[in-house]
Design a protein around this motif. Structure first.
Motif, PDB file in Angstrom:
ATOM      1  N   PHE A 247       0.200  -1.293   0.547  1.00  0.00           N
ATOM      2  CA  PHE A 247       0.462  -0.204   0.000  1.00  0.00           C
ATOM      3  C   PHE A 247       1.157   1.427   0.255  1.00  0.00           C
ATOM      4  O   PHE A 247       0.548   2.143  -0.586  1.00  0.00           O
ATOM      5  N   ILE A 248       2.302   1.569   1.048  1.00  0.00           N
ATOM      6  CA  ILE A 248       2.858   2.374   0.181  1.00  0.00           C
ATOM      7  C   ILE A 248       3.951   2.547  -0.843  1.00  0.00           C
ATOM      8  O   ILE A 248       3.733   3.822  -0.823  1.00  0.00           O
ATOM      9  N   PHE A 249       4.477   1.235  -0.526  1.00  0.00           N
ATOM     10  CA  PHE A 249       5.349   1.750  -1.731  1.00  0.00           C
ATOM     11  C   PHE A 249       4.204   2.409  -3.754  1.00  0.00           C
ATOM     12  O   PHE A 249       4.772   2.257  -4.010  1.00  0.00           O
ATOM     13  N   GLU A 250       3.007   1.488  -3.191  1.00  0.00           N
ATOM     14  CA  GLU A 250       2.378   1.832  -4.895  1.00  0.00           C
ATOM     15  C   GLU A 250       1.000   2.925  -4.589  1.00  0.00           C
ATOM     16  O   GLU A 250       0.473   2.648  -6.043  1.00  0.00           O
ATOM     17  N   TYR A 251       0.841   3.249  -3.746  1.00  0.00           N
ATOM     18  CA  TYR A 251      -0.409   4.187  -3.236  1.00  0.00           C
ATOM     19  C   TYR A 251      -0.585   5.515  -4.830  1.00  0.00           C
ATOM     20  O   TYR A 251      -1.093   5.982  -4.921  1.00  0.00           O
ATOM     21  N   SER A 252       0.382   5.739  -4.928  1.00  0.00           N
ATOM     22  CA  SER A 252       1.406   6.606  -5.624  1.00  0.00           C
ATOM     23  C   SER A 252       1.241   6.246  -7.246  1.00  0.00           C
ATOM     24  O   SER A 252       1.867   7.182  -7.676  1.00  0.00           O
ATOM     25  N   GLY A 280      -0.479 -16.109  -7.398  1.00  0.00           N
ATOM     26  CA  GLY A 280      -0.765 -16.448  -8.933  1.00  0.00           C
ATOM     27  C   GLY A 280      -1.275 -15.404  -9.019  1.00  0.00           C
ATOM     28  O   GLY A 280      -1.429 -15.613 -10.495  1.00  0.00           O
ATOM     29  N   VAL A 281      -2.321 -15.148  -8.889  1.00  0.00           N
ATOM     30  CA  VAL A 281      -3.247 -13.811  -8.621  1.00  0.00           C
ATOM     31  C   VAL A 281      -3.848 -12.279  -8.618  1.00  0.00           C
ATOM     32  O   VAL A 281      -2.616 -12.329  -7.417  1.00  0.00           O
ATOM     33  N   ASN A 282      -3.283 -12.003 -10.223  1.00  0.00           N
ATOM     34  CA  ASN A 282      -2.892 -10.382  -9.190  1.00  0.00           C
ATOM     35  C   ASN A 282      -4.589  -9.562  -9.932  1.00  0.00           C
ATOM     36  O   ASN A 282      -5.050  -9.361 -10.980  1.00  0.00           O
ATOM     37  N   SER A 283      -4.716  -8.800  -9.149  1.00  0.00           N
ATOM     38  CA  SER A 283      -5.910  -7.497  -9.718  1.00  0.00           C
ATOM     39  C   SER A 283      -4.726  -6.295  -9.821  1.00  0.00           C
ATOM     40  O   SER A 283      -5.079  -5.486 -10.206  1.00  0.00           O
ATOM     41  N   LEU A 284      -3.296  -5.482 -10.302  1.00  0.00           N
ATOM     42  CA  LEU A 284      -2.618  -5.156 -10.467  1.00  0.00           C
ATOM     43  C   LEU A 284      -1.493  -6.067 -11.976  1.00  0.00           C
ATOM     44  O   LEU A 284      -1.151  -6.756 -11.170  1.00  0.00           O
ATOM     45  N   ASP A 285      -0.805  -5.016 -12.131  1.00  0.00           N
ATOM     46  CA  ASP A 285      -0.147  -5.214 -13.677  1.00  0.00           C
ATOM     47  C   ASP A 285       1.506  -5.778 -12.534  1.00  0.00           C
ATOM     48  O   ASP A 285       1.759  -4.388 -12.231  1.00  0.00           O
ATOM     49  N   ILE A 286       2.053  -6.853 -12.588  1.00  0.00           N
ATOM     50  CA  ILE A 286       2.943  -6.795 -11.402  1.00  0.00           C
ATOM     51  C   ILE A 286       4.169  -6.150 -12.629  1.00  0.00           C
ATOM     52  O   ILE A 286       4.955  -6.110 -11.564  1.00  0.00           O
ATOM     53  N   GLN A 291      10.242  -1.260  -8.644  1.00  0.00           N
ATOM     54  CA  GLN A 291      11.294  -1.832  -8.354  1.00  0.00           C
ATOM     55  C   GLN A 291      10.570  -3.267  -7.279  1.00  0.00           C
ATOM     56  O   GLN A 291      10.977  -4.225  -6.468  1.00  0.00           O
ATOM     57  N   ALA A 292      11.183  -2.105  -6.202  1.00  0.00           N
ATOM     58  CA  ALA A 292      11.031  -2.350  -4.734  1.00  0.00           C
ATOM     59  C   ALA A 292       9.723  -3.128  -3.858  1.00  0.00           C
ATOM     60  O   ALA A 292       9.926  -4.373  -3.710  1.00  0.00           O
ATOM     61  N   THR A 293       8.609  -3.282  -5.089  1.00  0.00           N
ATOM     62  CA  THR A 293       7.144  -3.595  -4.730  1.00  0.00           C
ATOM     63  C   THR A 293       8.141  -5.040  -4.430  1.00  0.00           C
ATOM     64  O   THR A 293       7.339  -6.170  -4.486  1.00  0.00           O
ATOM     65  N   GLN A 294       8.040  -5.473  -6.181  1.00  0.00           N
ATOM     66  CA  GLN A 294       8.960  -6.573  -6.671  1.00  0.00           C
ATOM     67  C   GLN A 294       9.525  -7.541  -6.133  1.00  0.00           C
ATOM     68  O   GLN A 294       9.681  -8.562  -6.631  1.00  0.00           O
ATOM     69  N   PHE A 377      18.048  -8.736 -14.252  1.00  0.00           N
ATOM     70  CA  PHE A 377      17.947  -9.209 -13.614  1.00  0.00           C
ATOM     71  C   PHE A 377      17.017  -9.353 -12.527  1.00  0.00           C
ATOM     72  O   PHE A 377      16.268 -10.740 -12.528  1.00  0.00           O
ATOM     73  N   LEU A 378      16.332  -8.262 -12.378  1.00  0.00           N
ATOM     74  CA  LEU A 378      15.113  -8.154 -11.224  1.00  0.00           C
ATOM     75  C   LEU A 378      14.123  -9.189 -12.335  1.00  0.00           C
ATOM     76  O   LEU A 378      13.378 -10.445 -11.253  1.00  0.00           O
ATOM     77  N   MET A 379      14.366  -9.292 -13.558  1.00  0.00           N
ATOM     78  CA  MET A 379      12.856  -9.814 -13.984  1.00  0.00           C
ATOM     79  C   MET A 379      13.211 -11.789 -14.053  1.00  0.00           C
ATOM     80  O   MET A 379      11.869 -12.192 -13.400  1.00  0.00           O
ATOM     81  N   ILE A 380      14.320 -11.940 -14.344  1.00  0.00           N
ATOM     82  CA  ILE A 380      14.579 -13.143 -14.258  1.00  0.00           C
ATOM     83  C   ILE A 380      14.762 -13.766 -12.561  1.00  0.00           C
ATOM     84  O   ILE A 380      14.059 -15.028 -12.797  1.00  0.00           O
ATOM     85  N   LEU A 381      14.888 -13.244 -11.495  1.00  0.00           N
ATOM     86  CA  LEU A 381      14.836 -13.669 -10.788  1.00  0.00           C
ATOM     87  C   LEU A 381      13.448 -14.005 -10.492  1.00  0.00           C
ATOM     88  O   LEU A 381      12.980 -15.059  -9.232  1.00  0.00           O
ATOM     89  N   PHE A 382      12.444 -12.712 -11.058  1.00  0.00           N
ATOM     90  CA  PHE A 382      11.268 -13.008 -10.070  1.00  0.00           C
ATOM     91  C   PHE A 382      10.279 -14.244 -10.793  1.00  0.00           C
ATOM     92  O   PHE A 382       9.889 -15.034 -10.079  1.00  0.00           O
TER      93      PHE A 382
END
Length: 446
Positions: A247-252, A280-286, A291-294, A377-382
């Motif tokens: 909530f804090i990271f994505e609020y704005s 694996g369900v999402n209502s926001l576009d991952i 990046q901090a949220t990911q 790298f972050l996408m591959i680690l994810f």
């Protein structure tokens, strides 16, 4: 050939590996059929194998869109694979044996013990009965609620089909959806009913059947086991803390929560906190998350659900044992204590072993994927963590995987569903207890 079969069936872990592999093979052959495709054309074998593995290992990563690529027959094959993979093939086999009034042998009870992650075979058949009853009851309730909501958008028949499919998928923490165009629940980001029902299904499947059984008996016994207390407290903490951080990271963030109302932002934050725990369900576009949220979601995917559940990851109790060990060391205590109970040293060692092996598997998988996929790298680690944790969330890399990348993800999903220790026990012999101890030595730590 006979010697190889005897080796494969010599221990419960090997039988579990063989059973899941057979189910995946059968499922991939069915999904390759032209009848399983919406266009009537045969699906490439690697794509069929990937989808069958993802469904059986209740992951949700897909290389083709489930809602548009597969016919109703193909989607039903996926749904059966999800149900069998979520409850475990031995649970389903035992259920059929009970219906046929056949006696469950000692070897079968040992396999069930391994599959359900139990410490003994006492009451294991009774637990299987409860597993099936709880699963079908919760899925039925979720299907009814989903159907009632979807009837406002589509025809009653289509609404019922969507309701049943998503109730089974979400309870088993599979993450498959048939909304089309890889949308998952993004169109229902602000819908209270869809979000709350989805979260209840995911949490119910992720708590573990032992905890559900404990909760069902609470009115009569008025007590919970230590395992249930740890699972419930850790799960509650992770959900609340995760929702707060997201909530804090994505609020704005204008690409995710920005356009939503305050109430819709809270719903989205809670769903995104619950989902990485292997749903694996999402209502926001991952891919649009900060990046901090990911990276935060990667940590949650690695922790996963609870033992004996439909989810993966290192499990909440493993994470709790590690935190307990760190807290005990900081306080100068010799024992790890939780709820006024002392954990056996063997439990702490097992938690540490599982965590280190799992971390090694994810890192090795990430390094191999880094050589096959030209992405950051972050996408591959994810992607690697999502596959190992049987989560199913993706930043978009799944659709771009090379053949080598697909095979790597298949292996990660398979290992993640069975668990690193089960795979280790299956591939190597388990030695008996040592009859001696070495002299104590000291090394400098830290």
């Amino acid at each position: 050939m006979k010697a190889a079969f005897k080796w494969l069936t010599a221990s419960p872990p090997r039988l579990l590996v063989l059973g899941f592999a057979c189910i995946i093979f059968i499922g991939s052959q069915l999904l390759r059929l032209p009848a399983a495709s919406a266009t009537g054309e045969a699906t490439p074998w690697l794509d069929a194998l990937f989808t069958a593995t993802s469904a059986t290992c209740v992951t949700g990563l897909v290389v083709v869109d489930t809602g548009t690529h597969y016919s109703v027959f193909g989607q039903l094959v996926i749904l059966v694979l999800i149900q069998v993979g979520g409850l475990g093939f031995m649970t389903m086999a035992t259920l059929f044996a009970i219906f046929l009034k056949r006696r469950i042998s000692l070897k079968e009870r040992l396999i069930l013990q391994e599959a359900l992650n139990q410490t003994s075979i006492e009451g294991i058949v009774r637990l299987v009965r409860r597993v099936v009853v709880y699963a079908l009851s919760i899925e039925a309730a979720g299907a009814v609620l989903f159907t009632a909501r979807f009837m406002f958008d589509v025809s009653p028949g289509r609404a019922a089909y969507l309701g049943v499919f998503h109730a089974i998928s979400f309870f088993n923490n599979a993450g498959f959806d048939i909304m089309g165009d890889y949308r998952s629940l993004t169109m229902y980001a602000g819908d209270p009913l869809v979000n709350i029902v989805s979260m209840l299904l995911i949490v119910s499947g992720g708590l573990g059947f032992v905890v559900l059984s404990d909760l069902a008996d609470f009115k009569k016994t008025r007590r919970l086991t230590l395992h249930s207390k740890v699972v419930l407290s850790m799960s509650g903490f992770l959900i609340l803390f995760g929702a707060f951080v997201i909530f804090i990271f994505e609020y704005s963030n204008p690409d995710t929560m920005g356009p939503l109302t305050f109430g819709e932002k809270i719903l989205a934050a809670f769903l995104q906190s619950v989902s990485p725990r292997t749903a694996g369900v999402n209502s926001l576009d991952i891919a649009s998350l900060r990046q901090a949220t990911q990276f935060f979601i990667i940590l949650y995917m690695f922790i996963g659900a609870s033992p004996g559940s439909t989810g993966g990851g290192i499990k909440t109790t493993t994470f709790a044992a590690l935190l307990g060990a760190v807290w005990a060391m900081i306080r100068g205590k010799q024992d790890v204590a939780m709820f006024r109970y002392r954990l056996a040293q063997e439990r702490v060692y097992k938690a540490l072993t599982i965590t280190l092996i799992s971390l090694a598997i994810v890192l090795i998988g990430t390094m191999i994927l880094s050589t096959t996929q030209d992405r950051h790298f972050l996408m591959i680690l994810f992607e690697a963590t999502s596959a190992f944790g049987t989560v199913g969330l993706s930043m978009g890399l799944t659709l771009e995987l090379t053949d080598a990348g697909k095979i790597m993800i298949v292996l990660l999903m398979f290992i993640g569903r069975l668990g690193p220790l089960t795979m280790g026990y299956a591939l190597g012999p388990r030695k008996g207890r040592e009859l001696y101890r070495h002299a104590e030595g000291k090394i400098m730590i830290g």
